[in-house]
Motif scaffolding. Sequence first.
Motif, PDB file in Angstrom:
ATOM      1  N   ASN A  12     110.424 -11.550-109.363  1.00 23.93           N
ATOM      2  CA  ASN A  12     110.394 -12.068-110.736  1.00 23.93           C
ATOM      3  C   ASN A  12     109.035 -11.729-111.350  1.00 23.93           C
ATOM      4  N   THR A  13     108.731 -10.449-111.382  1.00 26.97           N
ATOM      5  CA  THR A  13     107.423  -9.994-111.820  1.00 26.97           C
ATOM      6  C   THR A  13     107.276 -10.075-113.342  1.00 26.97           C
ATOM      7  N   ASP A  14     106.103 -10.539-113.767  1.00 24.21           N
ATOM      8  CA  ASP A  14     105.756 -10.554-115.189  1.00 24.21           C
ATOM      9  C   ASP A  14     104.258 -10.320-115.280  1.00 24.21           C
TER      10      ASP A  14
ATOM     11  N   SER B 204     107.712  -5.724-115.774  1.00 22.41           N
ATOM     12  CA  SER B 204     108.628  -6.714-115.208  1.00 22.41           C
ATOM     13  C   SER B 204     109.363  -6.105-114.023  1.00 22.41           C
ATOM     14  N   SER B 205     110.212  -6.930-113.388  1.00 21.83           N
ATOM     15  CA  SER B 205     110.951  -6.455-112.210  1.00 21.83           C
ATOM     16  C   SER B 205     111.942  -5.363-112.577  1.00 21.83           C
ATOM     17  N   ASP B 206     112.389  -5.337-113.824  1.00 26.11           N
ATOM     18  CA  ASP B 206     113.416  -4.381-114.237  1.00 26.11           C
ATOM     19  C   ASP B 206     112.848  -3.192-115.002  1.00 26.11           C
ATOM     20  N   SER B 207     111.548  -3.171-115.247  1.00 25.28           N
ATOM     21  CA  SER B 207     110.971  -2.088-116.063  1.00 25.28           C
ATOM     22  C   SER B 207     110.827  -0.807-115.249  1.00 25.28           C
TER      23      SER B 207
ATOM     24  N   SER C 148     107.505 -10.714-106.097  1.00 31.24           N
ATOM     25  CA  SER C 148     107.765  -9.512-106.888  1.00 31.24           C
ATOM     26  C   SER C 148     109.197  -9.449-107.390  1.00 31.24           C
TER      27      SER C 148
ATOM     28  N   ARG D 287     103.305  -4.298-120.522  1.00 31.85           N
ATOM     29  CA  ARG D 287     103.822  -5.418-119.741  1.00 31.85           C
ATOM     30  C   ARG D 287     104.866  -4.885-118.760  1.00 31.85           C
TER      31      ARG D 287
ATOM     32  N   GLY E 107     103.365 -11.796-109.723  1.00 24.42           N
ATOM     33  CA  GLY E 107     104.065 -10.697-109.077  1.00 24.42           C
ATOM     34  C   GLY E 107     103.108  -9.671-108.509  1.00 24.42           C
TER      35      GLY E 107
END
Length: 308
Positions: free
Chosen positions: A29-31, A51-54, A27, A49, A80
């Motif tokens: 580097n989630t995509d 991601s880890s930063d969303s 998790s 989509r 992830g």
Amino acid sequence: EYSYARSIVEDTYSLIGLFLYDSLRQSDNTDLLVEVKSIGSDSLLISSRVSSDSEPISQSWVFEELQGSTGIKISVQGDGEASVVLGFEYVPLKLLNPMIDQGVTVQKIIQAMDPFSGSPIGAPLKAYKSGQFVIITIQFTLIDDFTSVLIDDPLPGCFEAQNSLLSSNSEFDQSLSSSRFFSYFETEYLADRVIFRGTQVSAGTHSVSYVAMINVAGNFIVGPTIVKHEHQPSLMGTSDSFYFVVDDFSFDGPSLEDVCHYDMESSDGHNLKYLGFLAFIVLFVAVGVGIYVYKMKRDSGARLNDEY
């Protein structure tokens, strides 16, 4: 003793644990592509989509928008881990039992309010009279420390929350908890519900209370109270629901006619004796006052004759 925050050591261990967990679950580097579809109507509700930063994605619909749908399908593709939570808010037509416990145990009771002390008295109520005040107490137990707690208590149609009463009882109750933190609950009074928000609430048992007035007679359903982690709604619990019957207002004490009526025949002579004794006392006092007045007049007349 109660501290106001976690120690640096506890925070460090928590961060290390989260980092190791994210690494094992990939998790960090989630995509992911998350899609939510309505089954039956074939409409795409969400396609996003992650991601880890969303930031967390939140969307709401009313039931009319889902007409013709037979269900909700959630699909996730990619690498992830993601958490998807689906919730419903509605007025139940039937009782929702048993209560839900997913890390939080919730109990709710309604009690009469003492008009002099303002504290709850008596056994839990499931029926009462309109025009009376009651105290609703929500007690919940957390299995772990929560950084933020949301308590959502829907009001039945017969209750009107009173935001000017019992405001101090919405604070943390230290006697009911083994908490390491000092917690405070902010209260928000709405037309159809009362909401409490607490921060830094540690594992243990806590309680909040508020006052409501019963203003409508009839049969009502007291809906379940929801207690959840505000940022992790999967950690939650609900109380059970129950029926509540409200009768029209009536005065249970003796009527004015009962108070003023004197039944000589049912008194067995006791009340008659009491009245006779009272009449004798009144007569005795009246005779004493008459004699005193007569003597005063006689003495005054004798002094006037002497002066003349």
